[in-house]
Structures are given as structure tokens and as C-alpha cells.
Design a protein around this motif. Structure first.
Motif, PDB file in Angstrom:
ATOM      1  N   GLY A   8      31.016 -39.732  63.597  1.00 25.17           N
ATOM      2  CA  GLY A   8      31.031 -38.791  62.537  1.00 25.17           C
ATOM      3  C   GLY A   8      32.510 -38.078  62.059  1.00 25.17           C
ATOM      4  N   THR A  10      34.468 -38.525  59.877  1.00 25.68           N
ATOM      5  CA  THR A  10      34.792 -38.027  58.417  1.00 25.68           C
ATOM      6  C   THR A  10      34.393 -36.501  58.101  1.00 25.68           C
ATOM      7  OG1 THR A  10      32.871 -39.142  57.638  1.00 25.68           O
ATOM      8  CG2 THR A  10      34.867 -40.381  57.446  1.00 25.68           C
ATOM      9  N   GLY A  11      33.717 -35.991  59.185  1.00 22.18           N
ATOM     10  CA  GLY A  11      33.367 -34.772  58.900  1.00 22.18           C
ATOM     11  C   GLY A  11      34.026 -33.658  59.558  1.00 22.18           C
ATOM     12  N   SER A  12      33.794 -32.232  59.458  1.00 22.54           N
ATOM     13  CA  SER A  12      34.615 -31.236  59.992  1.00 22.54           C
ATOM     14  C   SER A  12      35.055 -31.508  61.574  1.00 22.54           C
ATOM     15  CB  SER A  12      33.979 -30.068  59.827  1.00 22.54           C
ATOM     16  OG  SER A  12      34.516 -28.848  60.202  1.00 22.54           O
ATOM     17  N   ILE A  13      34.129 -31.729  62.438  1.00 22.01           N
ATOM     18  CA  ILE A  13      34.511 -31.982  63.824  1.00 22.01           C
ATOM     19  C   ILE A  13      35.141 -33.308  63.829  1.00 22.01           C
ATOM     20  CG2 ILE A  13      33.285 -32.397  65.544  1.00 22.01           C
ATOM     21  CD1 ILE A  13      33.162 -29.351  65.513  1.00 22.01           C
ATOM     22  N   THR A  34      33.024 -43.760  62.900  1.00 20.99           N
ATOM     23  CA  THR A  34      31.989 -43.825  61.917  1.00 20.99           C
ATOM     24  C   THR A  34      31.932 -42.666  61.076  1.00 20.99           C
ATOM     25  OG1 THR A  34      30.279 -42.472  62.958  1.00 20.99           O
ATOM     26  CG2 THR A  34      30.581 -44.582  63.913  1.00 20.99           C
ATOM     27  N   ALA A  57      27.305 -45.166  57.564  1.00 16.95           N
ATOM     28  CA  ALA A  57      25.867 -45.269  58.007  1.00 16.95           C
ATOM     29  C   ALA A  57      25.250 -45.881  56.890  1.00 16.95           C
ATOM     30  CB  ALA A  57      25.328 -43.880  58.139  1.00 16.95           C
ATOM     31  N   ALA A  97      29.557 -36.421  66.421  1.00 17.58           N
ATOM     32  CA  ALA A  97      29.719 -35.498  65.611  1.00 17.58           C
ATOM     33  C   ALA A  97      29.035 -35.881  64.140  1.00 17.58           C
ATOM     34  CB  ALA A  97      31.209 -34.848  65.472  1.00 17.58           C
ATOM     35  N   GLY A 100      22.815 -33.657  62.076  1.00 17.57           N
ATOM     36  CA  GLY A 100      21.520 -33.840  62.065  1.00 17.57           C
ATOM     37  C   GLY A 100      20.915 -35.029  63.161  1.00 17.57           C
ATOM     38  N   ALA A 102      20.229 -37.819  62.940  1.00 16.99           N
ATOM     39  CA  ALA A 102      20.884 -39.329  62.777  1.00 16.99           C
ATOM     40  C   ALA A 102      21.843 -39.465  63.982  1.00 16.99           C
ATOM     41  CB  ALA A 102      21.543 -39.378  61.491  1.00 16.99           C
ATOM     42  N   ALA A 120      28.995 -32.483  69.967  1.00 16.37           N
ATOM     43  CA  ALA A 120      28.734 -31.467  68.926  1.00 16.37           C
ATOM     44  C   ALA A 120      27.298 -31.298  68.209  1.00 16.37           C
ATOM     45  CB  ALA A 120      29.873 -31.733  67.883  1.00 16.37           C
ATOM     46  N   LYS A 122      24.394 -30.942  68.205  1.00 11.49           N
ATOM     47  CA  LYS A 122      23.405 -30.046  68.944  1.00 11.49           C
ATOM     48  C   LYS A 122      21.895 -30.547  68.606  1.00 11.49           C
ATOM     49  CE  LYS A 122      25.407 -26.726  66.406  1.00 11.49           C
ATOM     50  NZ  LYS A 122      25.723 -25.398  66.349  1.00 11.49           N
ATOM     51  N   MET A 201      33.448 -25.255  58.552  1.00 12.26           N
ATOM     52  CA  MET A 201      32.286 -26.187  58.934  1.00 12.26           C
ATOM     53  C   MET A 201      31.940 -26.956  57.707  1.00 12.26           C
ATOM     54  SD  MET A 201      30.512 -23.831  61.424  1.00 12.26           S
ATOM     55  CE  MET A 201      29.622 -22.802  60.492  1.00 12.26           C
ATOM     56  N   MET A 263      37.810 -24.821  66.057  1.00 18.19           N
ATOM     57  CA  MET A 263      37.100 -25.839  66.964  1.00 18.19           C
ATOM     58  C   MET A 263      37.896 -26.836  67.731  1.00 18.19           C
ATOM     59  SD  MET A 263      33.873 -25.081  66.768  1.00 18.19           S
ATOM     60  CE  MET A 263      33.415 -26.571  67.814  1.00 18.19           C
TER      61      MET A 263
HETATM   62  P1  NDP Z   1      29.943 -32.507  58.426  1.00 20.13           P
HETATM   63  O1  NDP Z   1      28.931 -32.543  57.443  1.00 20.13           O
HETATM   64  O2  NDP Z   1      31.361 -31.941  58.150  1.00 20.13           O
HETATM   65  O3  NDP Z   1      30.174 -34.200  58.935  1.00 20.13           O
HETATM   66  C1  NDP Z   1      29.104 -34.600  59.306  1.00 20.13           C
HETATM   67  C2  NDP Z   1      29.486 -36.136  59.554  1.00 20.13           C
HETATM   68  O4  NDP Z   1      28.453 -37.037  59.748  1.00 20.13           O
HETATM   69  C3  NDP Z   1      30.179 -36.833  58.605  1.00 20.13           C
HETATM   70  O5  NDP Z   1      31.187 -37.929  59.205  1.00 20.13           O
HETATM   71  C4  NDP Z   1      29.286 -37.597  57.851  1.00 20.13           C
HETATM   72  O6  NDP Z   1      29.791 -38.758  56.948  1.00 20.13           O
HETATM   73  C5  NDP Z   1      28.218 -38.153  58.921  1.00 20.13           C
HETATM   74  N1  NDP Z   1      26.922 -38.337  58.311  1.00 20.13           N
HETATM   75  C6  NDP Z   1      26.219 -37.493  57.492  1.00 20.13           C
HETATM   76  N2  NDP Z   1      24.875 -38.130  57.492  1.00 20.13           N
HETATM   77  C7  NDP Z   1      24.747 -39.215  58.398  1.00 20.13           C
HETATM   78  C8  NDP Z   1      23.825 -40.060  58.598  1.00 20.13           C
HETATM   79  N3  NDP Z   1      22.675 -40.109  58.200  1.00 20.13           N
HETATM   80  N4  NDP Z   1      24.366 -41.133  59.731  1.00 20.13           N
HETATM   81  C9  NDP Z   1      25.312 -41.082  60.156  1.00 20.13           C
HETATM   82  N5  NDP Z   1      26.497 -40.080  59.803  1.00 20.13           N
HETATM   83  C10 NDP Z   1      26.300 -39.199  59.088  1.00 20.13           C
HETATM   84  O7  NDP Z   1      29.339 -31.744  59.736  1.00 20.13           O
HETATM   85  P2  NDP Z   1      30.031 -31.044  60.854  1.00 20.13           P
HETATM   86  O8  NDP Z   1      31.194 -31.714  61.327  1.00 20.13           O
HETATM   87  O9  NDP Z   1      30.312 -29.474  60.345  1.00 20.13           O
HETATM   88  O10 NDP Z   1      29.084 -31.148  61.887  1.00 20.13           O
HETATM   89  C11 NDP Z   1      28.778 -32.068  62.730  1.00 20.13           C
HETATM   90  C12 NDP Z   1      27.980 -31.889  63.966  1.00 20.13           C
HETATM   91  O11 NDP Z   1      28.763 -30.929  64.807  1.00 20.13           O
HETATM   92  C13 NDP Z   1      26.508 -31.188  63.604  1.00 20.13           C
HETATM   93  O12 NDP Z   1      25.675 -31.760  64.324  1.00 20.13           O
HETATM   94  C14 NDP Z   1      27.087 -29.580  63.764  1.00 20.13           C
HETATM   95  O13 NDP Z   1      25.817 -29.027  64.136  1.00 20.13           O
HETATM   96  C15 NDP Z   1      27.968 -29.673  64.864  1.00 20.13           C
HETATM   97  N6  NDP Z   1      29.040 -28.579  64.989  1.00 20.13           N
HETATM   98  C16 NDP Z   1      29.786 -28.241  64.113  1.00 20.13           C
HETATM   99  C17 NDP Z   1      30.660 -27.360  64.238  1.00 20.13           C
HETATM  100  C18 NDP Z   1      31.690 -27.119  63.148  1.00 20.13           C
HETATM  101  O14 NDP Z   1      32.636 -26.308  63.357  1.00 20.13           O
HETATM  102  N7  NDP Z   1      31.557 -28.050  61.923  1.00 20.13           N
HETATM  103  C19 NDP Z   1      30.629 -26.332  65.162  1.00 20.13           C
HETATM  104  C20 NDP Z   1      29.627 -26.839  66.361  1.00 20.13           C
HETATM  105  C21 NDP Z   1      28.755 -27.826  66.200  1.00 20.13           C
HETATM  106  P3  NDP Z   1      30.390 -38.598  55.620  1.00 20.13           P
HETATM  107  O15 NDP Z   1      30.901 -37.013  55.365  1.00 20.13           O
HETATM  108  O16 NDP Z   1      31.343 -39.595  55.370  1.00 20.13           O
HETATM  109  O17 NDP Z   1      29.178 -38.756  54.530  1.00 20.13           O
END
Ligand code: NDP
Length: 391
Positions: A8, A10-13, A34, A57, A97, A100, A102, A120, A122, A201, A263
Motif C-alpha cells: 500500500g 501509494t496510499g496515505s500511510i 505495492t 494489485a 497499509a 480493506g 485485500a 495499519a 485494521k 487520510m 501518522m
Molecule cells: P489509501 O486509500 O490512501 O491507500 C490504500 C493503498 O492500498 C494504496 O496504496 C492503494 O493503491 C492500495 N490498494 C487499494 N485497493 C487495493 C487492492 N484491492 N489490493 C491491493 N492494494 C490496494 O488508504 P490509507 O493509507 O488511508 O489506509 C491504509 C490502511 O491503513 C487502511 O487499512 C486504513 O484503515 C489504515 N489506517 C490509515 C490511517 C491514515 O491516517 N490514513 C490511520 C490508521 C489506519 P492505489 O492508491 O495505487 O490504488
């Protein structure tokens, strides 16, 4: 050099995790990064950090990822099997991170390698807490909390005996609809739900914060991480998001963890545990803040917390069903198929549809059993919606 992977990325975490890795140059070798659809960012990250492999993914994104990584020496792969393969590469520290359910299977496979899993995601613990904890114990792996409240509890418990803990209190900002009347919440739009007052987030967790489903998941996460009776876990609304959690001990002491809503504190703590290292987070000026407010959550406008308590009482695979139903309801809200106020009733109706004959009471003792219940709950929630739910 410690070998690290970020699921994860590329996401926020994920982005915050890479920021923390970059602040300790020369200490880490990056194994796997990833992502999902944001292939351009994933390739840029993998090139910058010299990762062994970058995995998207989605199979359909592979040509674009390959093209973006051409000549870099970074391998490219795609799809759920490639995520598992990446998780099986030896690493000392793995950030989980993905958003969902996944995220469950890659985290589970990383534990099999004996890695320290910074969690992260949960949703993994909600769906399969006992399974993950048993897997970690079997392989001598460690699971560290990254969620700010759970990191706060973990830090507050350092040097303490868990037997002396009377209660754990996690805080909730209350989200953007904290003071809204029920009728206004019922008609809330996605844009309104995604606008979290304190934390930056991902979109999904932001909407879950608005419905308090995020706190509902965190109630279950608290039980799984710290093993205490759900009756001794409380949720306290605290709009400023400065105080993240409190632990009450049997001598009446209440120990709190405070910090800026950033975070990188919890990520850095999980990265360097058991040591503490400097983190680039704002230092609190309590005199400038002046006050911290607290209130009880409103169970009428925010039924998610009650559902979480029912799920904990039910045990078995109810957590897997709860999370899957919640994800389905969230998708439906984002796509405009149900209203904000219909998410909780859809989750509740889905759980009511799953009986012992469906295996909901079975222990979450294999990954296959958890994934099967996850799938079934999504099917049941879909049936409810095609049967006119929310029309
Ligand atoms: P984001 O939506 O910002 O990022 C999610 C990440 O997962 C991205 O890298 C995304 O890729 C990737 N992704 C999405 N769908 C899939 C899939 N089906 N298979 C594989 N990879 C996938 O989420 P956050 O960073 O906000 O949150 C990530 C986790 O951390 C969650 O479980 C959240 O509950 C938890 N969390 C987050 C906090 C926060 O401050 N953000 C705080 C505490 C917990 P792409 O973007 O490239 O599509």
C-alpha cells in the motif's frame, strides 16, 4: 541493513512510511513496494528507493508499470498472486497499509516469514485477529500497531502489567458530522463525508470516520491487540484529536498519550521499536491549545459502535462478515446506490442474514475460512441491495 517492504506504498500511510524511511538513509534495503491504480507514483517510489520489485494489485496496470520501470532494474509484477509472492520475500519489517480486506492475505504471508508486521490495515485484525496472532506466535513474528490509538495504548503499556489494566479508552474525533442532526447526516454526500476535520487520510477511512465505522473497527482491533474484555474498552469523543488513547489501571491511575494528528509518529514508532527516534511531527503547545474537549458518542446517530459490540459478543467469523458488509456498504455509498444513513442498517441486515449454517459461528482458524466468510457476506449484502434495500 534492515530489509523492508511496504504494502500500500501509494496510499496515505504508504507515502508517510516512505517519508520516514527516507529520513534514516543507509539503514534500509527496500524489498517490495505495492500499490493499486496509481502506477506512476509506484514506479517513481520504486526507482527512488531502488526496490527489488514493484507490484500493482491490478493485472491491467502491468504494461504501464513495466513501461514506467524500464531500465531501472526494478522488477514489475501484478495481481493478487504477485502480492503474495512479494510478501513471501524475506524481509525484516513489513508495513501492511493496503486498504480493506485485500490487505489480509499479504500480511498473513509476511508473518509466515517471521517478519515484524507494522499493521495499519485494521481490517485484518477485525476479520481474522485470532488467526493472525496465532500465526505470528507460530513463526516468532511480531505485530506492531500503527493505528494512532493502538500505538498510543501500546506505548502507554510499556513496562506495565496487562493484568493491572482496568480499562482502555480510545478516542474518536467524531468526524465531520459530530454535531449534525440525524436528518442532515442521512442526506450527507461523499464529499462531505470524506472531509475529515483533523486527519489527512485515504478516502475510505475518512468516510468510515464520519460514520464511526472506523471506530467500530478500532474497538475490535483493541480487543484483538490487547486481549481485554470488550466491556472494558471505551470510546470517547474528543474533537481535537490530540489525546489518542488512555489506559486506566487498577490503582485508579489513568495514563494518556497525546500528540499531533500526524501518522508519522505512529509509523516511526513501529519502524524503530523498541527504540524511539526523532520524528518530524509538530510539537504540541498545550497552553496555545487551551482546552481539550470530551463527550460520550451518540449511539442513535452513530449505530456502528453498537454493531461492533454485537460482533465481538458473537465471535467466530462475525468480524470477517462485519468488515466485508461494511466494505460493501461503503462501496454502495460511494457509488450512490445507498445513502449515508443506510450503511449501518445494511451491515446489520447482512449480519442478520448469516446463520450458523453459513458457518458464521466457526472459529477464524484458517485464512480460507476467513476469506470464504468475507465473500459470503459481500454476496448477502449484494442480495439485500438487489432486493430493494435502500430504494
Ligand atoms: P489509501 O486509500 O490512501 O491507500 C490504500 C493503498 O492500498 C494504496 O496504496 C492503494 O493503491 C492500495 N490498494 C487499494 N485497493 C487495493 C487492492 N484491492 N489490493 C491491493 N492494494 C490496494 O488508504 P490509507 O493509507 O488511508 O489506509 C491504509 C490502511 O491503513 C487502511 O487499512 C486504513 O484503515 C489504515 N489506517 C490509515 C490511517 C491514515 O491516517 N490514513 C490511520 C490508521 C489506519 P492505489 O492508491 O495505487 O490504488
Amino acid at each position: 541493513m534492515r530489509r523492508v517492504s511496504v504494502f500500500g506504498a501509494t496510499g496515505s500511510i504508504g507515502v508517510n512510511t516512505l517519508d520516514m524511511l527516507a529520513r534514516q538513509p543507509g539503514e534500509f534495503e527496500v524489498v517490495a513496494l505495492t500499490g493499486g491504480r496509481n502506477v506512476a507514483l509506484l514506479a517513481e517510489q520504486a526507482r527512488a528507493l531502488g526496490a527489488e520489485i514493484a507490484v500493482t494489485a491490478h493485472e491491467s496496470c502491468l504494461p504501464q508499470l513495466r513501461a514506467a520501470l524500464a531500465g531501472s532494474g526494478v522488477a514489475a509484477a501484478a495481481g493478487p498472486a504477485a502480492l503474495i509472492e512479494a510478501a513471501q520475500r524475506p524481509a525484516d519489517w513489513v508495513m501492511s497499509a493496503i486498504v480493506g480486506a485485500a490487505g489480509l492475505a499479504p500480511g498473513f504471508r509476511a508473518l509466515e516469514q517471521g517478519a515484524t508486521l507494522a499493521l495499519a490495515n485494521k481490517e485484518s485484525l477485525v476479520a481474522a485477529g485470532p488467526l493472525l496472532m496465532a500465526e505470528a506466535a507460530r513463526h516468532g513474528a511480531t505485530i506492531l500497531p500503527v493505528d494512532s490509538e493502538h500505538s498510543a495504548v501500546f506505548q502507554t503499556l510499556i513496562g506495565e502489567d496487562i493484568a493491572a489494566v482496568e480499562r482502555i479508552i480510545i478516542t474518536a474525533s467524531g468526524g465531520p458530522f459530530r454535531d449534525w442532526p440525524a436528518e442532515r447526516i442521512a442526506a450527507a454526500t461523499v464529499a462531505e463525508a470524506v472531509a475529515h476535520p483533523n486527519w489527512a487520510m485515504g478516502a475510505r477511512i475518512s468516510i468510515d470516520s464520519a460514520s464511526l465505522f472506523n471506530k467500530a473497527l478500532e474497538l475490535i482491533e483493541t480487543r484483538e491487540f490487547f486481549g481485554i474484555d470488550p466491556a472494558r474498552i471505551e470510546v470517547l469523543v474528543h474533537p481535537q484529536s490530540i489525546l489518542h488513547a488512555l489506559v486506566g489501571f487498577n490503582d485508579g491511575a489513568l495514563m494518556a498519550h497525546l500528540g499531533a494528528a500526524d501518522m508519522r509518529h505512529a509509523i516511526g514508532f513501529a519502524l524503530n521499536w523498541p527504540a524511539r527516534r526523532p520524528a518530524p511531527v509538530e510539537r504540541l503547545d498545550l497552553a496555545a491549545l487551551g482546552r481539550l474537549d470530551f463527550a460520550a458518542p451518540d449511539p442513535e446517530r452513530f449505530p456502528a459502535l453498537r454493531l461492533a459490540r454485537e460482533v465481538m459478543a458473537a465471535g467466530g467469523l462475525a468480524g470477517a462478515a462485519f468488515n466485508a458488509a461494511k466494505e460493501t456498504a461503503l462501496d454502495a455509498f460511494i457509488d450512490g446506490r445507498i445513502s449515508f444513513a443506510e450503511m449501518a442498517p445494511l451491515v446489520e441486515a447482512t449480519l442478520a442474514r448469516l446463520s450458523a449454517a453459513d458457518g458464521i459461528a466457526a472459529a477464524p482458524d484458517t485464512l480460507d475460512a476467513v476469506l470464504a466468510m468475507d465473500h459470503l457476506a459481500r454476496v448477502r449484502a449484494g442480495e439485500l441491495m438487489s432486493g430493494g434495500f435502500g430504494q
